[in-house]
Design a protein around this motif. Sequence first.
Motif, PDB file in Angstrom:
ATOM      1  N   ILE A  49       2.135   2.020  -3.609  1.00  0.00           N
ATOM      2  CA  ILE A  49       1.755   2.427  -4.551  1.00  0.00           C
ATOM      3  C   ILE A  49       1.045   4.072  -3.847  1.00  0.00           C
ATOM      4  O   ILE A  49       0.634   4.609  -4.564  1.00  0.00           O
ATOM      5  CB  ILE A  49      -0.023   1.656  -4.143  1.00  0.00           C
ATOM      6  N   ARG A  50       0.813   4.408  -2.598  1.00  0.00           N
ATOM      7  CA  ARG A  50       0.986   5.676  -2.245  1.00  0.00           C
ATOM      8  C   ARG A  50       1.371   6.908  -2.584  1.00  0.00           C
ATOM      9  O   ARG A  50       1.979   7.542  -3.493  1.00  0.00           O
ATOM     10  CB  ARG A  50       0.689   5.370  -0.643  1.00  0.00           C
TER      11      ARG A  50
ATOM     12  N   CYS B 120      11.611   6.208  -4.033  1.00  0.00           N
ATOM     13  CA  CYS B 120      10.472   5.590  -2.641  1.00  0.00           C
ATOM     14  C   CYS B 120      11.211   4.752  -2.287  1.00  0.00           C
ATOM     15  O   CYS B 120      11.396   4.409  -0.775  1.00  0.00           O
ATOM     16  CB  CYS B 120       9.832   4.574  -4.279  1.00  0.00           C
TER      17      CYS B 120
ATOM     18  N   ASP C 290       2.181   6.421  -7.383  1.00  0.00           N
ATOM     19  CA  ASP C 290       1.124   6.436  -8.196  1.00  0.00           C
ATOM     20  C   ASP C 290       0.493   7.858  -7.228  1.00  0.00           C
ATOM     21  O   ASP C 290      -0.456   8.183  -8.330  1.00  0.00           O
ATOM     22  CB  ASP C 290      -0.233   5.265  -8.033  1.00  0.00           C
ATOM     23  N   ARG C 291       0.385   7.599  -6.531  1.00  0.00           N
ATOM     24  CA  ARG C 291      -0.193   9.057  -5.394  1.00  0.00           C
ATOM     25  C   ARG C 291       0.111  10.063  -5.324  1.00  0.00           C
ATOM     26  O   ARG C 291       0.129  11.295  -5.387  1.00  0.00           O
ATOM     27  CB  ARG C 291      -0.812   9.244  -4.657  1.00  0.00           C
ATOM     28  N   ARG C 292       1.872  10.361  -4.804  1.00  0.00           N
ATOM     29  CA  ARG C 292       2.562  11.371  -4.881  1.00  0.00           C
ATOM     30  C   ARG C 292       3.696  11.486  -6.410  1.00  0.00           C
ATOM     31  O   ARG C 292       4.479  12.466  -5.425  1.00  0.00           O
ATOM     32  CB  ARG C 292       3.318  11.026  -3.577  1.00  0.00           C
ATOM     33  N   GLY C 293       3.913  10.296  -6.402  1.00  0.00           N
ATOM     34  CA  GLY C 293       4.737  11.004  -7.812  1.00  0.00           C
ATOM     35  C   GLY C 293       5.736  10.613  -8.185  1.00  0.00           C
ATOM     36  O   GLY C 293       6.746  10.736  -8.664  1.00  0.00           O
TER      37      GLY C 293
ATOM     38  N   TYR D 292       0.255  -1.332   0.224  1.00  0.00           N
ATOM     39  CA  TYR D 292       0.144   0.417  -0.100  1.00  0.00           C
ATOM     40  C   TYR D 292       0.818   1.251   0.432  1.00  0.00           C
ATOM     41  O   TYR D 292       0.741   2.236  -0.518  1.00  0.00           O
ATOM     42  CB  TYR D 292      -0.699   0.265   0.540  1.00  0.00           C
TER      43      TYR D 292
ATOM     44  N   ARG E  39       0.917  -3.609  -8.191  1.00  0.00           N
ATOM     45  CA  ARG E  39      -0.185  -3.278  -9.259  1.00  0.00           C
ATOM     46  C   ARG E  39      -1.059  -4.135 -10.019  1.00  0.00           C
ATOM     47  O   ARG E  39      -1.926  -4.638 -10.064  1.00  0.00           O
ATOM     48  CB  ARG E  39       0.196  -2.565 -10.229  1.00  0.00           C
TER      49      ARG E  39
ATOM     50  N   TYR F 134       5.776  -2.727  -5.663  1.00  0.00           N
ATOM     51  CA  TYR F 134       5.043  -2.427  -6.546  1.00  0.00           C
ATOM     52  C   TYR F 134       4.887  -3.086  -7.558  1.00  0.00           C
ATOM     53  O   TYR F 134       3.170  -2.555  -7.665  1.00  0.00           O
ATOM     54  CB  TYR F 134       6.148  -1.601  -6.920  1.00  0.00           C
TER      55      TYR F 134
END
Length: 267
Positions: free
Chosen positions: A41-42, A54, A45-48, A38, A73, A69
Motif C-alpha cells: 500500500i505504501r 513495487c 498508493d502513497r509513492r505512486g 502495508y 485494499r 495489494y
Amino acid sequence: MPRRVKCRKVCHYPQTLEFLPQNNNAEQEPIVLTVDEYEAIRLIDRRGMSQEQCAAFMQIARTTVQRIYETARKKLADFVVEGRPLRIEGGDFRLCNGSSTGCGCVDCFKQKLYEKYKEKGEDIMRIAVTYENGEIFQHFGHTEEFKVYDVQDGKVVASEVVDTNGQGHGALAGVLTALKADVLICGGIGGGAQMALAAAGIKLYGGVSGSADAAVEALLAGNLDYNPAVKCNHHGEHVEGHTCGEHGCGGQHGYKINYENFTAKEI
C-alpha cells in the motif's frame, strides 16, 4: 510438500500499528493488515509506484504483489466501511538492512550505515544500547542514539555512538540490522518493535536502566538484570503473526551466544 514462501523486502516498518474507531466496540474483531501488505500500500498508493516497480522493490514476483495489494485494499475497505479496529502485524517479510543495491531508496540512511559497518569479524559480538548522556534511554521508539559496542573474547574492544537519523519505533530495527547488531539492551519497548527485532534476528534485553557501559559489562559477566516480559507503557501493541524465520518464510539466521568469550555463532 508446500512451496516455500519467499520473504517480501520491507523498507519502512510502520510507525503506527493500531487504529481504533472513535466509537470502538471492544468486542469487534480487528482487521489484521500484515506488514508486507502495508508495504505494498505504501509503495503503490502513497509513492505512486506501478505493480512492476513495487515487485522489484520488494524483490518478489509481480503476480505476488498483485495478490498482496488486492488483499490489502479489501482489508482497508472493510476497515473504513465497517468501522472495525485495524492492526498491522505479522506477514512473510524481512526488513531492509541497506545491503541491497536495488533498494530504490534515494540517499538511503541504512545503506550508508551498512557500508560503514558491513565489515565485522566472525568472532565479534556487536551490542547496541539505547543511549542518552551515558544512560540507557528508556523509550526505544524515541531513541535518537545507539551506543554500539564490539566485543571480542569477552571484552569490549571498540565503542561508538551512532545517530538514528530520526528513525523511530519498528523502523529502528532496520537501523540495528544495518549496524549488524546482534544484541539490543534497552528500557521500555513496544510489542511491534519487539516483533521487528525478532524479524531481524536481534536478541533483546529490555527493561534495563542505569549506565549503558555498566549494563554491557553486566551482560558480559552474565548477571544483567533485565525483564524478559518488557513492554512499553507509552502505547499498547500486539505481537502476533509471523515474520521471516517462522512458518516457512526462511532466510533468518539464529545465533547462539557463548557467554564464556561472548561471541556469536550461527546455528
